[in-house]
Design a protein around this motif. Sequence first.
Motif, PDB file in Angstrom:
ATOM      1  N   TYR A 158       0.855  -1.187   0.000  1.00  0.00           N
ATOM      2  CA  TYR A 158       0.000   0.000   0.000  1.00  0.00           C
ATOM      3  C   TYR A 158       0.887   1.231   0.000  1.00  0.00           C
ATOM      4  N   SER A 159       0.581   2.173  -0.907  1.00  0.00           N
ATOM      5  CA  SER A 159       1.327   3.426  -0.995  1.00  0.00           C
ATOM      6  C   SER A 159       0.358   4.536  -1.385  1.00  0.00           C
ATOM      7  N   THR A 174       8.106  15.722  -5.529  1.00  0.00           N
ATOM      8  CA  THR A 174       8.436  16.448  -4.304  1.00  0.00           C
ATOM      9  C   THR A 174       8.158  15.657  -3.040  1.00  0.00           C
ATOM     10  N   TYR A 175       6.981  15.025  -2.974  1.00  0.00           N
ATOM     11  CA  TYR A 175       6.569  14.370  -1.733  1.00  0.00           C
ATOM     12  C   TYR A 175       7.128  12.954  -1.650  1.00  0.00           C
ATOM     13  N   PRO A 176       7.624  12.543  -0.486  1.00  0.00           N
ATOM     14  CA  PRO A 176       8.085  11.157  -0.329  1.00  0.00           C
ATOM     15  C   PRO A 176       6.928  10.178  -0.532  1.00  0.00           C
ATOM     16  N   LYS A 177       7.238   8.997  -1.037  1.00  0.00           N
ATOM     17  CA  LYS A 177       6.253   7.936  -1.227  1.00  0.00           C
ATOM     18  C   LYS A 177       6.260   7.058   0.018  1.00  0.00           C
ATOM     19  N   VAL A 178       5.147   7.061   0.735  1.00  0.00           N
ATOM     20  CA  VAL A 178       4.985   6.201   1.907  1.00  0.00           C
ATOM     21  C   VAL A 178       4.605   4.802   1.418  1.00  0.00           C
ATOM     22  N   ILE A 179       5.285   3.775   1.933  1.00  0.00           N
ATOM     23  CA  ILE A 179       5.040   2.413   1.467  1.00  0.00           C
ATOM     24  C   ILE A 179       4.962   1.457   2.653  1.00  0.00           C
ATOM     25  N   GLY A 180       3.944   0.608   2.642  1.00  0.00           N
ATOM     26  CA  GLY A 180       3.851  -0.497   3.586  1.00  0.00           C
ATOM     27  C   GLY A 180       3.578  -1.776   2.822  1.00  0.00           C
ATOM     28  N   GLY A 181       4.043  -2.916   3.338  1.00  0.00           N
ATOM     29  CA  GLY A 181       3.838  -4.194   2.664  1.00  0.00           C
ATOM     30  C   GLY A 181       3.265  -5.239   3.587  1.00  0.00           C
ATOM     31  N   ILE A 182       2.680  -6.290   2.998  1.00  0.00           N
ATOM     32  CA  ILE A 182       2.129  -7.368   3.811  1.00  0.00           C
ATOM     33  C   ILE A 182       3.247  -8.222   4.412  1.00  0.00           C
ATOM     34  N   ASN A 183       4.413  -8.195   3.791  1.00  0.00           N
ATOM     35  CA  ASN A 183       5.606  -8.832   4.355  1.00  0.00           C
ATOM     36  C   ASN A 183       6.840  -8.111   3.805  1.00  0.00           C
ATOM     37  N   GLU A 184       8.012  -8.542   4.248  1.00  0.00           N
ATOM     38  CA  GLU A 184       9.245  -7.841   3.868  1.00  0.00           C
ATOM     39  C   GLU A 184       9.473  -7.864   2.365  1.00  0.00           C
ATOM     40  N   LYS A 185       9.190  -8.985   1.720  1.00  0.00           N
ATOM     41  CA  LYS A 185       9.425  -9.054   0.279  1.00  0.00           C
ATOM     42  C   LYS A 185       8.480  -8.131  -0.479  1.00  0.00           C
ATOM     43  N   SER A 186       7.230  -8.053  -0.066  1.00  0.00           N
ATOM     44  CA  SER A 186       6.282  -7.140  -0.706  1.00  0.00           C
ATOM     45  C   SER A 186       6.759  -5.697  -0.583  1.00  0.00           C
ATOM     46  N   ALA A 191       9.175  -0.947  -3.042  1.00  0.00           N
ATOM     47  CA  ALA A 191      10.191   0.109  -2.968  1.00  0.00           C
ATOM     48  C   ALA A 191      11.037   0.138  -4.236  1.00  0.00           C
ATOM     49  N   GLU A 192      11.417  -1.030  -4.732  1.00  0.00           N
ATOM     50  CA  GLU A 192      12.190  -1.091  -5.976  1.00  0.00           C
ATOM     51  C   GLU A 192      11.384  -0.530  -7.144  1.00  0.00           C
ATOM     52  N   PHE A 193      10.109  -0.870  -7.176  1.00  0.00           N
ATOM     53  CA  PHE A 193       9.272  -0.382  -8.275  1.00  0.00           C
ATOM     54  C   PHE A 193       9.193   1.133  -8.268  1.00  0.00           C
ATOM     55  N   TYR A 194       8.886   1.744  -7.120  1.00  0.00           N
ATOM     56  CA  TYR A 194       8.725   3.198  -7.085  1.00  0.00           C
ATOM     57  C   TYR A 194      10.053   3.916  -7.289  1.00  0.00           C
ATOM     58  N   THR A 195      11.147   3.314  -6.842  1.00  0.00           N
ATOM     59  CA  THR A 195      12.457   3.915  -7.096  1.00  0.00           C
ATOM     60  C   THR A 195      12.705   4.024  -8.598  1.00  0.00           C
ATOM     61  N   ASN A 196      12.378   2.977  -9.338  1.00  0.00           N
ATOM     62  CA  ASN A 196      12.579   2.978 -10.785  1.00  0.00           C
ATOM     63  C   ASN A 196      11.515   3.789 -11.526  1.00  0.00           C
ATOM     64  N   GLU A 204       9.550   3.987   4.122  1.00  0.00           N
ATOM     65  CA  GLU A 204       9.070   2.622   4.310  1.00  0.00           C
ATOM     66  C   GLU A 204       8.575   2.475   5.746  1.00  0.00           C
ATOM     67  N   VAL A 205       7.310   2.042   5.890  1.00  0.00           N
ATOM     68  CA  VAL A 205       6.722   1.886   7.216  1.00  0.00           C
ATOM     69  C   VAL A 205       6.498   0.402   7.502  1.00  0.00           C
ATOM     70  N   SER A 206       6.104   0.104   8.734  1.00  0.00           N
ATOM     71  CA  SER A 206       6.156  -1.268   9.236  1.00  0.00           C
ATOM     72  C   SER A 206       5.008  -2.154   8.781  1.00  0.00           C
ATOM     73  N   SER A 207       3.928  -1.566   8.256  1.00  0.00           N
ATOM     74  CA  SER A 207       2.780  -2.402   7.909  1.00  0.00           C
ATOM     75  C   SER A 207       1.900  -1.703   6.886  1.00  0.00           C
ATOM     76  N   LEU A 208       1.025  -2.480   6.272  1.00  0.00           N
ATOM     77  CA  LEU A 208       0.008  -1.916   5.390  1.00  0.00           C
ATOM     78  C   LEU A 208      -0.847  -0.913   6.150  1.00  0.00           C
ATOM     79  N   GLU A 209      -1.235  -1.261   7.362  1.00  0.00           N
ATOM     80  CA  GLU A 209      -2.146  -0.435   8.137  1.00  0.00           C
ATOM     81  C   GLU A 209      -1.519   0.905   8.521  1.00  0.00           C
ATOM     82  N   THR A 210      -0.210   0.902   8.787  1.00  0.00           N
ATOM     83  CA  THR A 210       0.473   2.158   9.098  1.00  0.00           C
ATOM     84  C   THR A 210       0.439   3.096   7.907  1.00  0.00           C
ATOM     85  N   ALA A 211       0.674   2.568   6.713  1.00  0.00           N
ATOM     86  CA  ALA A 211       0.639   3.394   5.504  1.00  0.00           C
ATOM     87  C   ALA A 211      -0.766   3.919   5.249  1.00  0.00           C
ATOM     88  N   GLU A 212      -1.766   3.069   5.416  1.00  0.00           N
ATOM     89  CA  GLU A 212      -3.162   3.514   5.234  1.00  0.00           C
ATOM     90  C   GLU A 212      -3.514   4.608   6.239  1.00  0.00           C
TER      91      GLU A 212
END
Length: 430
Positions: A158-159, A174-186, A191-196, A204-212
């Motif tokens: 979730y971003s 300008t604005y940082p992209k906040v990202i949370g995943g269901i697990n570390e690989k997600s 993160a790799e996708f948005y960087t490219n 990068e935050v600790s969970s999907l719910e934190t990003a939401e």
Amino acid sequence: MNEQQNTSVAVVGLGKIGLTLAAVFANNGYTVYGSDINKEVVTSINNGKSHINNEPGLDQLVADAHNNKSLSATTITADAVRKSNVIVVIVPVLVDDQNHVDYHFIDAAVQEIAKGIRKDTLVIFETTLPPGDTRNRFGNKIEEISGLRLGEDIYLAYSPERVYSNRILLDLQTYPKVIGGINEKSLRLAAEFYTNALNCQLIEVSSLETAEFSKVAECVYRDVNIALANELAQFADAKGVNMSEVIDASNSQPYSHIHAPGIGVGGHCIPIYPYFFINKGLKPGLTTMSREINDQMASYSISKMEEEIDSLENKNVLILGLSYRENVKEPTKSTTFLLLEQLRKKRANLFVHDPHFTEKEIRNYGARSLALNDEFAAEIDVIILQAYHQQYSSLDFTAFSNCELVFDGRNRLNRREITNLGMKYLGIGN
């Protein structure tokens, strides 16, 4: 999932944000398959044309992507998803007339995504959502329909979008992209996708719910701050104090950031997303009070007008701006609708002008359109500025020769010019 850069992206939902994201991705080395339920939108994009107006730089990006054959669109979401190894979902979630969350568009989209998704696909939700929905409502539904396991066969992140109309491309940079995943690989894959794809700073935050939660919290903060400004502005009116001067003076202290008061709060975000907390169990407090204060500003403004001219019955009232804010064509939750509803009860004769809408479009919203150069302008008794479009900065008030009162709902008009014409001027907190 392939650890190398993924080259095919499905963008589900091609509104102003979805199309902009699709066009940026398509100009940054990705093949993008957009999907939208609107056939006219799909046709426009497949002809290399943006259907979004007033978004600087977007027309050229869409044209370039079309010429490079890196952007196409379809109404069949499952087809776009089958061709892609990254899915970005930006389908609107709003609230209904009872302020309950309305999921019907995104639920339908998720059903189609689940039908087309393949193993090793990364799904990223950008739609603003109540905390928990990415995992519990949508992730589980995709898993159930597809038979693929979250975090193992497919990946979920979730971003939230954090951009502003008329400056989306600038905000993406300008604005940082906040990202949370269901697990570390997600999380790592997202993160790799948005960087490219965006070449932007990441948080990068600790969970999907934190990003939401972070996105909804941003909007609640703004709603509460505006409500504070509106409450103080009403008190300033009672005390004969100019709230605009107060804000300038107060905000010279670096810890003070009082927002501007106004006739109301509209749009897809601020008047809607607080209910994503309220409807999920947030106890009554500042958030609920702020919603009430901001929605009552239209009523407060009308009461101020009645104090000046006694009655609005049979008065010809012109509202400037159907859009919820300046320089966009966007009516969602516009304060104009609250004004129209309440002024009808006052038996006023209602007219609306907005340069971004046609006469037919304004009529479809239940109001009569009035051109500023229409001869009937001389019959207008009251003018209400609701959205300060650029065109109104040079508005010639001499055409409104019988106007008694100008209510400046955004505190942006030239008071001296108006009062020199013999009209009364009122603002919010001044």
